[in-house]
Design a protein around this motif. Sequence first.
Motif, PDB file in Angstrom:
ATOM      1  N   GLN A   1       0.824  -1.211   0.000  1.00  0.00           N
ATOM      2  CA  GLN A   1       0.000   0.000   0.000  1.00  0.00           C
ATOM      3  C   GLN A   1       0.859   1.263   0.000  1.00  0.00           C
ATOM      4  N   ASN A   2       1.941   1.235  -0.776  1.00  0.00           N
ATOM      5  CA  ASN A   2       2.828   2.387  -0.896  1.00  0.00           C
ATOM      6  C   ASN A   2       2.847   2.806  -2.362  1.00  0.00           C
ATOM      7  N   ARG A   3       2.160   3.871  -2.652  1.00  0.00           N
ATOM      8  CA  ARG A   3       2.002   4.343  -4.031  1.00  0.00           C
ATOM      9  C   ARG A   3       3.349   4.632  -4.690  1.00  0.00           C
ATOM     10  N   LYS A   4       4.258   5.242  -3.954  1.00  0.00           N
ATOM     11  CA  LYS A   4       5.553   5.592  -4.544  1.00  0.00           C
ATOM     12  C   LYS A   4       6.352   4.346  -4.939  1.00  0.00           C
ATOM     13  N   LEU A   5       6.266   3.291  -4.159  1.00  0.00           N
ATOM     14  CA  LEU A   5       6.942   2.040  -4.544  1.00  0.00           C
ATOM     15  C   LEU A   5       6.381   1.531  -5.871  1.00  0.00           C
ATOM     16  N   LEU A   6       5.072   1.562  -5.992  1.00  0.00           N
ATOM     17  CA  LEU A   6       4.443   1.104  -7.235  1.00  0.00           C
ATOM     18  C   LEU A   6       4.840   1.992  -8.414  1.00  0.00           C
ATOM     19  N   LEU A   7       4.796   3.297  -8.225  1.00  0.00           N
ATOM     20  CA  LEU A   7       5.170   4.204  -9.308  1.00  0.00           C
ATOM     21  C   LEU A   7       6.610   3.967  -9.743  1.00  0.00           C
ATOM     22  N   TRP A   8       7.490   3.782  -8.775  1.00  0.00           N
ATOM     23  CA  TRP A   8       8.906   3.536  -9.081  1.00  0.00           C
ATOM     24  C   TRP A   8       9.047   2.256  -9.895  1.00  0.00           C
TER      25      TRP A   8
END
Length: 94
Positions: A17-24
């Motif tokens: 549930q970490n958007r920045k990890l997914l975007l990266w």
Amino acid sequence: MSNPTDEELLTELATYQNRKLLLWQLAADGRTFCGIRFIVQERDLQAAPVDEQVQAFADDMLSDGEIRPEYDSMADWDALEANHGDTADQYLST
């Protein structure tokens, strides 16, 4: 599992549930952004289960639940959001 699909990696990554990890990870191209597969290769985790591969990536990227400052400063989060935000939404909503 020696070679999980991108779908499997992203589905597992969404559990954080970490958007920045997914975007990266969605932006990972092996040059500008190195993602899960790079960490797996560097740490010789090719034979590890998907959750262990994703955990190694999260451990590398995060400090106290936040993106490490050295990575955070490398990313243009607005551009990543513009390019990959809809896809991140799909993974985070499942």
